[in-house]
Design a protein around this motif. Structure first.
Motif, PDB file in Angstrom:
ATOM      1  N   MET A 104       0.705  -1.279   0.056  1.00  0.00           N
ATOM      2  CA  MET A 104       0.035   0.021  -0.059  1.00  0.00           C
ATOM      3  C   MET A 104       0.881   1.214   0.141  1.00  0.00           C
ATOM      4  SD  MET A 104      -3.117   1.395   0.335  1.00  0.00           S
ATOM      5  CE  MET A 104      -4.215   0.441   1.297  1.00  0.00           C
ATOM      6  N   ASN A 105       0.699   2.184  -0.986  1.00  0.00           N
ATOM      7  CA  ASN A 105       1.423   3.631  -1.143  1.00  0.00           C
ATOM      8  C   ASN A 105       0.124   4.574  -0.132  1.00  0.00           C
ATOM      9  OD1 ASN A 105       1.849   6.233  -1.810  1.00  0.00           O
ATOM     10  ND2 ASN A 105       3.597   5.485  -3.211  1.00  0.00           N
ATOM     11  N   HIS A 106       0.491   4.735   0.894  1.00  0.00           N
ATOM     12  CA  HIS A 106      -0.486   5.537   1.900  1.00  0.00           C
ATOM     13  C   HIS A 106      -0.621   6.989   1.383  1.00  0.00           C
ATOM     14  CE1 HIS A 106      -0.973   2.391   4.821  1.00  0.00           C
ATOM     15  NE2 HIS A 106       0.266   2.141   4.524  1.00  0.00           N
ATOM     16  N   GLU A 107       0.532   7.759   0.613  1.00  0.00           N
ATOM     17  CA  GLU A 107       0.289   8.742   0.180  1.00  0.00           C
ATOM     18  C   GLU A 107      -0.787   8.938  -0.978  1.00  0.00           C
ATOM     19  OE1 GLU A 107       3.038  12.133  -2.473  1.00  0.00           O
ATOM     20  OE2 GLU A 107       4.076  10.903  -0.655  1.00  0.00           O
ATOM     21  N   ILE A 108      -0.474   7.842  -1.904  1.00  0.00           N
ATOM     22  CA  ILE A 108      -1.801   7.967  -2.845  1.00  0.00           C
ATOM     23  C   ILE A 108      -2.974   7.302  -2.388  1.00  0.00           C
ATOM     24  CG2 ILE A 108      -2.430   6.487  -4.952  1.00  0.00           C
ATOM     25  CD1 ILE A 108       0.732   6.292  -5.445  1.00  0.00           C
ATOM     26  N   TYR A 109      -3.068   6.524  -1.737  1.00  0.00           N
ATOM     27  CA  TYR A 109      -4.439   6.173  -0.738  1.00  0.00           C
ATOM     28  C   TYR A 109      -5.176   7.443  -0.212  1.00  0.00           C
ATOM     29  CZ  TYR A 109      -7.657   4.451   2.586  1.00  0.00           C
ATOM     30  OH  TYR A 109      -8.743   4.162   3.288  1.00  0.00           O
ATOM     31  N   GLU A 110      -4.237   8.224   0.438  1.00  0.00           N
ATOM     32  CA  GLU A 110      -4.844   9.644   1.123  1.00  0.00           C
ATOM     33  C   GLU A 110      -5.310  10.554   0.330  1.00  0.00           C
ATOM     34  OE1 GLU A 110      -5.479   9.950   4.353  1.00  0.00           O
ATOM     35  OE2 GLU A 110      -4.736   7.821   4.860  1.00  0.00           O
ATOM     36  N   ARG A 111      -5.045  10.389  -1.040  1.00  0.00           N
ATOM     37  CA  ARG A 111      -5.351  11.657  -1.887  1.00  0.00           C
ATOM     38  C   ARG A 111      -6.791  11.356  -2.232  1.00  0.00           C
ATOM     39  NH1 ARG A 111      -1.847  11.055  -6.989  1.00  0.00           N
ATOM     40  NH2 ARG A 111      -0.292   9.777  -5.840  1.00  0.00           N
ATOM     41  N   GLU A 112      -7.356  10.080  -2.244  1.00  0.00           N
ATOM     42  CA  GLU A 112      -8.489   9.639  -2.396  1.00  0.00           C
ATOM     43  C   GLU A 112      -8.853   8.175  -1.801  1.00  0.00           C
ATOM     44  OE1 GLU A 112     -12.103   9.492  -2.700  1.00  0.00           O
ATOM     45  OE2 GLU A 112     -11.647  11.240  -3.768  1.00  0.00           O
ATOM     46  N   THR A 113      -9.452   8.208  -0.503  1.00  0.00           N
ATOM     47  CA  THR A 113      -9.766   6.986   0.248  1.00  0.00           C
ATOM     48  C   THR A 113     -10.584   6.142  -0.383  1.00  0.00           C
ATOM     49  OG1 THR A 113     -10.996   8.276   1.740  1.00  0.00           O
ATOM     50  CG2 THR A 113      -8.731   8.034   2.215  1.00  0.00           C
ATOM     51  N   ARG A 114     -11.610   6.648  -1.089  1.00  0.00           N
ATOM     52  CA  ARG A 114     -12.389   5.743  -1.699  1.00  0.00           C
ATOM     53  C   ARG A 114     -11.794   4.672  -2.695  1.00  0.00           C
ATOM     54  NH1 ARG A 114     -17.334   9.452  -3.579  1.00  0.00           N
ATOM     55  NH2 ARG A 114     -15.651  10.383  -4.742  1.00  0.00           N
ATOM     56  N   ASP A 115     -10.794   5.464  -3.615  1.00  0.00           N
ATOM     57  CA  ASP A 115      -9.983   4.455  -4.578  1.00  0.00           C
ATOM     58  C   ASP A 115      -9.550   3.172  -4.012  1.00  0.00           C
ATOM     59  OD1 ASP A 115     -10.490   6.557  -6.324  1.00  0.00           O
ATOM     60  OD2 ASP A 115      -8.345   7.087  -6.585  1.00  0.00           O
ATOM     61  N   ILE A 116      -9.649   2.033  -5.250  1.00  0.00           N
ATOM     62  CA  ILE A 116      -8.983   0.898  -4.888  1.00  0.00           C
ATOM     63  C   ILE A 116      -7.658   0.943  -5.187  1.00  0.00           C
ATOM     64  CG2 ILE A 116      -9.493  -1.683  -5.114  1.00  0.00           C
ATOM     65  CD1 ILE A 116     -11.740  -0.210  -3.809  1.00  0.00           C
ATOM     66  N   GLN A 117      -6.741   0.607  -4.301  1.00  0.00           N
ATOM     67  CA  GLN A 117      -5.326   0.656  -4.780  1.00  0.00           C
ATOM     68  C   GLN A 117      -5.048  -0.803  -5.360  1.00  0.00           C
ATOM     69  OE1 GLN A 117      -3.800   3.594  -3.494  1.00  0.00           O
ATOM     70  NE2 GLN A 117      -6.079   3.680  -3.296  1.00  0.00           N
ATOM     71  N   LEU A 118      -4.696  -0.814  -6.529  1.00  0.00           N
ATOM     72  CA  LEU A 118      -4.445  -1.957  -7.507  1.00  0.00           C
ATOM     73  C   LEU A 118      -3.027  -2.052  -8.168  1.00  0.00           C
ATOM     74  CD1 LEU A 118      -7.525  -1.487  -9.800  1.00  0.00           C
ATOM     75  CD2 LEU A 118      -7.034  -2.970  -7.875  1.00  0.00           C
ATOM     76  N   GLU A 119      -2.572  -3.100  -8.552  1.00  0.00           N
ATOM     77  CA  GLU A 119      -1.174  -3.114  -9.262  1.00  0.00           C
ATOM     78  C   GLU A 119      -1.274  -4.216 -10.533  1.00  0.00           C
ATOM     79  OE1 GLU A 119       1.352  -6.466  -6.824  1.00  0.00           O
ATOM     80  OE2 GLU A 119       1.560  -4.859  -6.009  1.00  0.00           O
ATOM     81  N   ILE A 120      -0.298  -3.875 -11.113  1.00  0.00           N
ATOM     82  CA  ILE A 120      -0.344  -4.943 -12.349  1.00  0.00           C
ATOM     83  C   ILE A 120       1.455  -5.134 -12.680  1.00  0.00           C
ATOM     84  CG2 ILE A 120      -0.431  -3.211 -13.960  1.00  0.00           C
ATOM     85  CD1 ILE A 120      -1.725  -5.568 -15.761  1.00  0.00           C
ATOM     86  N   THR A 121       1.644  -6.537 -12.475  1.00  0.00           N
ATOM     87  CA  THR A 121       3.042  -6.667 -12.709  1.00  0.00           C
ATOM     88  C   THR A 121       3.351  -6.727 -14.293  1.00  0.00           C
ATOM     89  OG1 THR A 121       3.150  -8.230 -10.622  1.00  0.00           O
ATOM     90  CG2 THR A 121       4.913  -8.600 -12.396  1.00  0.00           C
ATOM     91  N   LEU A 122       4.602  -6.215 -14.764  1.00  0.00           N
ATOM     92  CA  LEU A 122       4.665  -6.081 -16.264  1.00  0.00           C
ATOM     93  C   LEU A 122       5.635  -7.300 -16.402  1.00  0.00           C
ATOM     94  CD1 LEU A 122       5.482  -2.354 -15.873  1.00  0.00           C
ATOM     95  CD2 LEU A 122       3.258  -3.422 -16.457  1.00  0.00           C
TER      96      LEU A 122
END
Length: 176
Positions: free
Chosen positions: A158-176
């Motif tokens: 979890m990147n908390h700085e990104i999460y705090e910008r919009e707490t409703r957003d779902i934090q996702l990732e994709i491996t390249l």
């Protein structure tokens, strides 16, 4: 015919997003509860003012200057969609870069532009030496379906700085 390209310089007009339609009406969202995604009713609308669009264009320019990437889908001089890969790496092993923006203009949704932008963003991220893209993704059911179809999953770190910008957003990732 539309084209997808990476903006190579900051020599573009501040008005390039003026006709872009960000509008999105949301009726259902996904929320993380007990490490699971659950669907909930939630009605709201997102839209951008001209001022917000100009702020985003300024972000494009600073991001390109710092080593990030901006990818646009265009038809002539009209921007149909865009994706932004941020310049900074982060994570325990500095394996992530944020895909901070990924949008298709309202009249052009459902035409495969978002898919093409996402594939191009993955290719560009690989060229930049990135191992994973991190996405703070809009919680709407439609947006989450798109990212799931593209192969994204709940972020392991979890990147908390990104999460705090919009707490409703779902934090996702994709491996390249």
């Amino acid at each position: 015919m539309d084209t997808i390209r990476v903006l190579q310089s900051i020599n573009f007009d501040d008005s390039i997003l003026d006709t872009f339609e960000r509008k999105q009406e949301t009726t259902k969202v996904l929320v993380v509860e007990s490490n699971r995604l659950n669907e909930k009713e939630n009605r709201f609308e997102d839209d951008w003012t001209i001022e917000r669009k100009r702020e985003i264009v300024n972000h494009f320019k600073s991001n390109i200057t710092c080593g990030g990437a901006v990818i646009v889908a265009e038809q002539g001089s009209k921007v149909l969609g865009f994706a932004v890969i941020e310049a900074e790496t982060f994570g325990e092993r500095s394996t992530y870069r944020e895909l901070s923006y990924m949008h298709t203009s309202l009249p052009y949704r459902g035409m495969g532009i978002g898919r093409r932008l996402f594939v191009k963003a993955k290719d560009i991220a690989k060229q930049l030496g990135v191992k994973k893209l991190y996405i703070g993704a809009h919680p709407s059911v439609e947006t989450q379906r798109f990212y799931k179809e593209m192969g994204c999953m709940i972020a392991k770190e979890m990147n908390h700085e990104i999460y705090e910008r919009e707490t409703r957003d779902i934090q996702l990732e994709i491996t390249l």
